[in-house]
Write a protein that holds these residues in place. Structure first.
Motif, PDB file in Angstrom:
ATOM      1  N   LYS A 144       0.840  -1.208   0.000  1.00 54.80           N
ATOM      2  CA  LYS A 144       0.000   0.000   0.000  1.00 54.80           C
ATOM      3  C   LYS A 144       0.872   1.253   0.000  1.00 54.80           C
ATOM      4  O   LYS A 144       0.539   2.258  -0.644  1.00 54.80           O
ATOM      5  N   LYS A 147       2.282   1.766  -3.495  1.00 54.81           N
ATOM      6  CA  LYS A 147       1.266   2.330  -4.383  1.00 54.81           C
ATOM      7  C   LYS A 147       1.072   3.819  -4.107  1.00 54.81           C
ATOM      8  O   LYS A 147       0.946   4.621  -5.040  1.00 54.81           O
ATOM      9  N   ARG A 148       1.080   4.181  -2.833  1.00 54.21           N
ATOM     10  CA  ARG A 148       0.819   5.567  -2.432  1.00 54.21           C
ATOM     11  C   ARG A 148       1.984   6.511  -2.752  1.00 54.21           C
ATOM     12  O   ARG A 148       1.778   7.634  -3.221  1.00 54.21           O
TER      13      ARG A 148
END
Length: 377
Positions: A144, A147-148
């Motif tokens: 995550k 991705k961020r």
């Protein structure tokens, strides 16, 4: 024709990252139509390729949970300094290489500045990660964060691309830069008569002082069972002769800056882990992986890590091609036994050929450099 000016900051935290950073820089500088200024944290390979290195990686490398805790203040200061340097440089791109514990924290801070429309940083600064964190082994939640915080991640192991994409990460699988490094050296030696393998065993006891202090005595004890072989220790970049006093007192030679040359000459090797195991495989050197850390580090790692192997050759093939002697198994008797088996093995070279084929053709560094420049041009 007016050339577009670009600024790229590269962060590499260890010897392998410095090699990949150097290859990235070489290929980026060869791209026509752009005038690139390169700055970063790394080592001699990056500096030789045209990067203005402002901090060397030997000041960044802390391994194991205990070592990290002991050096938290230094690590925090390095984080602050790295972010500050990048902000002041105002790059079009930042290329982070490996070192996820450090690099992902820097990337998060930079992403927050970009999102906040911070005047300190250009809004079009793009963040790239070369060598994917081992999310398939532990702390899978980091996908995550990838991705961020990153515009793109370049995985180097074949099975990582699909894992990243399933988590929504912009993953671009370009190949492994280590293959480029080996092919580059082969090209430079074209026409030079290939040296025959010597009756030599190479010892690679790690790249950090704490590793060497714990592992080298075990290796030296094991190697006593091979009196008919010459033994040479590969000195790690950033370390000094005094870090290998034990080996020299025992009458063994330590060679610095010649690890690949040493592997090419060697009949076999004993290696801690990491990139060196993959390098040995690509050079078709029979070897054994033998690694140990403190009891506390091992207990924490065992509780957190969910993986069958630690050696890159085994991870790539999904099976044990190279023997792994970890912690209690990393003892003189077992190392001696497995090294003898490796020396007489006929299957190992077949496995090494399969690894070479799995990683595909060279050119990863060129493809990565072209992608980064294209994205920020």
């Amino acid at each position: 024709m007016v050339q577009k000016k670009l600024k790229i900051f590269v962060v590499a935290g260890e010897a392998s990252g410095d090699i990949y950073g150097g290859l990235f820089a070489e290929n980026a500088m060869e791209i026509t139509g752009v005038d690139i200024e390169l700055r970063g944290w790394g080592g001699e390979q990056m500096a030789n390729a045209g990067v203005k290195v402002t901090k060397y990686y030997r000041e960044l490398a802390f391994m194991g949970f205990v070592e990290v805790i002991k050096n938290l203040r230094t690590i925090k200061n390095n984080l602050n300094q790295c972010v500050k340097e990048i902000v002041e440089f105002r790059p079009d791109a930042v290329v982070f290489i490996d070192l996820p514990g450090f690099n992902m924290r820097v990337a998060k801070r930079l992403r927050n500045k970009i999102k906040a429309n911070d005047d300190d940083l250009q809004l079009n600064t793009k963040l790239f990660q070369l060598v994917c964190p081992q999310i398939w082994a532990w702390k899978s939640g980091r996908i995550k964060d990838l991705k961020r915080d990153y515009d793109c991640v370049f995985p180097v192991l074949p099975f990582e691309d699909s894992i990243l994409k399933s988590g929504g990460v912009n993953s671009q699988s370009m190949g492994h830069p280590l293959l480029d490094s080996i092919l580059k050296e082969k090209s430079a030696r074209k026409g030079v008569k290939k040296e025959k393998k010597e009756k030599l065993i190479a010892l690679l006891p790690g790249s950090r002082k704490q590793e060497i202090n714990k592992i080298l005595p075990v290796y030296l004890q094991a190697i006593k069972d091979f009196p008919d072989h010459k033994v040479v220790i590969a000195g790690a970049p950033g370390l000094e002769k005094s870090d290998y006093t034990l080996a020299e007192k025992a009458g063994f030679r330590v060679e610095f800056g010649k690890t690949r040359e040493l592997l090419q000459r060697a009949e076999a090797a004993v290696i801690t882990s990491g990139t060196a195991t993959l390098e040995a495989s690509l050079l078709k050197v029979k070897h054994v992986i033998a690694y140990k850390t403190s009891a506390l580090n091992f207990a924490i790692a065992k509780a957190l890590v969910d993986v069958d192997f630690i050696g890159l050759p085994n991870l790539i093939l999904g099976r044990k091609a190279v023997e792994e002697l970890i912690q209690g198994d990393c003892n003189p008797q077992k190392i001696s036994e497995e090294l003898r088996k490796a020396l007489s093995s006929s299957d190992m070279e077949k496995d090494f050929n399969e690894i070479y084929e799995t990683l595909g053709n060279g050119g990863a560094s060129k493809r990565i450099a072209e992608y980064v420049v294209r994205e920020v041009s």
